[in-house]
Design a protein around this motif. Structure first.
Motif, short mmCIF file in Angstrom:
data_model
loop_
_atom_site.label_atom_id
_atom_site.label_comp_id
_atom_site.label_asym_id
_atom_site.label_seq_id
_atom_site.Cartn_x
_atom_site.Cartn_y
_atom_site.Cartn_z
N ASP A 70 0.87 -1.17 0.00
CA ASP A 70 0.00 0.00 0.00
C ASP A 70 0.91 1.22 0.00
O ASP A 70 2.12 1.10 0.21
N SER A 71 0.32 2.38 -0.20
CA SER A 71 1.13 3.59 -0.16
C SER A 71 1.54 3.94 1.26
O SER A 71 2.36 4.84 1.46
N GLY A 72 0.98 3.26 2.24
CA GLY A 72 1.34 3.54 3.63
C GLY A 72 0.72 2.54 4.58
O GLY A 72 0.79 1.33 4.36
N VAL A 73 0.06 3.06 5.62
CA VAL A 73 -0.44 2.21 6.70
C VAL A 73 -1.77 1.53 6.39
O VAL A 73 -2.19 0.63 7.11
N GLY A 74 -2.44 1.95 5.31
CA GLY A 74 -3.78 1.44 5.04
C GLY A 74 -3.87 -0.07 4.99
O GLY A 74 -4.78 -0.68 5.56
N GLY A 75 -2.91 -0.71 4.34
CA GLY A 75 -2.96 -2.15 4.17
C GLY A 75 -2.63 -2.95 5.41
O GLY A 75 -2.76 -4.18 5.41
N LEU A 76 -2.21 -2.29 6.49
CA LEU A 76 -1.84 -3.02 7.70
C LEU A 76 -3.02 -3.77 8.32
O LEU A 76 -2.84 -4.81 8.95
N LYS A 77 -4.23 -3.24 8.16
CA LYS A 77 -5.41 -3.94 8.67
C LYS A 77 -5.59 -5.28 7.95
O LYS A 77 -5.91 -6.30 8.56
N ILE A 78 -5.37 -5.26 6.64
CA ILE A 78 -5.47 -6.49 5.86
C ILE A 78 -4.34 -7.44 6.24
O ILE A 78 -4.55 -8.65 6.40
N LEU A 79 -3.14 -6.91 6.41
CA LEU A 79 -2.02 -7.73 6.84
C LEU A 79 -2.32 -8.42 8.17
O LEU A 79 -2.13 -9.63 8.31
N GLY A 80 -2.80 -7.66 9.14
CA GLY A 80 -3.08 -8.23 10.45
C GLY A 80 -4.10 -9.35 10.39
O GLY A 80 -3.94 -10.40 11.03
N ALA A 81 -5.15 -9.15 9.60
CA ALA A 81 -6.19 -10.18 9.47
C ALA A 81 -5.65 -11.40 8.75
O ALA A 81 -5.98 -12.54 9.10
N ALA A 82 -4.80 -11.18 7.74
CA ALA A 82 -4.23 -12.30 7.00
C ALA A 82 -3.29 -13.12 7.87
O ALA A 82 -3.28 -14.36 7.79
N VAL A 83 -2.50 -12.46 8.69
CA VAL A 83 -1.59 -13.18 9.59
C VAL A 83 -2.38 -14.08 10.54
O VAL A 83 -1.99 -15.23 10.81
N LYS A 84 -3.50 -13.59 11.05
CA LYS A 84 -4.33 -14.38 11.96
C LYS A 84 -5.01 -15.54 11.25
O LYS A 84 -5.12 -16.64 11.80
N ARG A 85 -5.46 -15.30 10.03
CA ARG A 85 -6.22 -16.32 9.31
C ARG A 85 -5.32 -17.38 8.68
O ARG A 85 -5.68 -18.56 8.61
N LEU A 86 -4.16 -16.96 8.21
CA LEU A 86 -3.27 -17.86 7.47
C LEU A 86 -2.02 -18.10 8.30
O LEU A 86 -0.93 -17.61 8.00
N ARG A 87 -2.15 -18.88 9.34
CA ARG A 87 -1.10 -19.00 10.35
C ARG A 87 0.14 -19.73 9.85
O ARG A 87 1.20 -19.61 10.45
N GLY A 88 0.03 -20.47 8.77
CA GLY A 88 1.20 -21.17 8.27
C GLY A 88 1.98 -20.40 7.22
O GLY A 88 2.86 -20.95 6.56
N GLU A 89 1.66 -19.11 7.06
CA GLU A 89 2.27 -18.32 5.99
C GLU A 89 3.18 -17.22 6.55
O GLU A 89 3.00 -16.74 7.67
#
Length: 236
Positions: free
Chosen positions: A10-29
């Motif tokens: 992302d151009s900055g912090v916006g995508g961090l919400k998606i990152l956080g959710a992805a880390v929780k959902r995709l624990r083996g990645e």
């Protein structure tokens, strides 16, 4: 199976919400997140400029071994996702304003869509409205809100008066829900809800995007068995 990381930018912090959710959902990645802050915000840039930045950042992520690239930005998705898929031949996931779920959930009132100016002008956004707007969608482009979030990320409470000023002109419109059409706006969800006393539902695309990432991994047999939820950050 593929042990490569999932790249998100992302151009900055916006995508961090998606990152956080992805880390929780995709624990083996494992993940790589790129802040393209020297070119932030994308929402005020030309289509050509944003497409060029999306191409350069995607090229960087793929060179680092990313197996999937997530454009965690509505503007970058709108102007570049088709081009990126064609150019690199790799799996890409984008994000769009969640107008569809808001429209499906609507019972009586109006849907207020907050977007960047660039997203509001894009053809794919207008196609989205043509499909899901039955005359009850209000689009409110914001020329500086993404930058406000970026610059005040450590003290977001300062933006409460700004948010109230943005929403005030629509107080007489029976707003039933608010669609966040920029990932930077996700950090303002509680303020928006508070403005309406909790009566308006706030929609973001976090769950939809993380579900799509999971689907793309499965469809392309790209799941990892060795990842540990590690995140590498790159600042540009």
């Amino acid at each position: 199976m593929n042990s490569g990381a999932i790249g998100i930018f992302d151009s900055g912090v916006g995508g961090l919400k998606i990152l956080g959710a992805a880390v929780k959902r995709l624990r083996g990645e494992d993940f790589i997140y790129v802040f393209d802050r020297s070119h932030s915000p994308y929402g005020n840039r030309s289509d050509r400029y944003v497409r060029r930045r999306a191409e350069k950042v995607s090229e960087l992520l793929l060179s680092k071994g990313a197996k999937v690239v997530v454009a965690a930005c509505n503007t970058a998705t709108g102007v570049g996702i088709t081009y990126l898929r064609r150019k690199f031949g790799a799996p890409f996931v984008g994000v769009e304003p969640p107008v569809k779920p808001a429209a499906l959930a609507r019972t009586h009132g109006k849907i207020l869509v907050l977007t960047t100016c660039r997203t509001a002008e894009q053809a794919n956004f207008h196609r989205l409205l043509e499909k899901w707007d039955d005359g009850n969608v209000i689009v409110a482009p914001q020329p500086s809100l993404a930058r406000d979030v970026e610059l005040n990320f450590a003290a977001l409470s300062k933006l409460k008066p700004v948010v109230d000023d943005i929403l005030a002109p629509y107080d007489g419109e029976d707003i039933e829900s608010v669609v966040l059409g920029c990932t930077h706006y996700y950090y303002l969800a509680d303020m928006i809800s508070a403005h309406y006393g909790g009566s308006a539902r706030v929609f973001d695309a976090v769950d939809g995007v993380t579900h799509r990432i999971e689907t793309v991994l499965d469809e392309n047999d790209l799941r990892s068995e060795t990842g540990k939820g590690r995140v590498k950050y790159i600042y540009l």
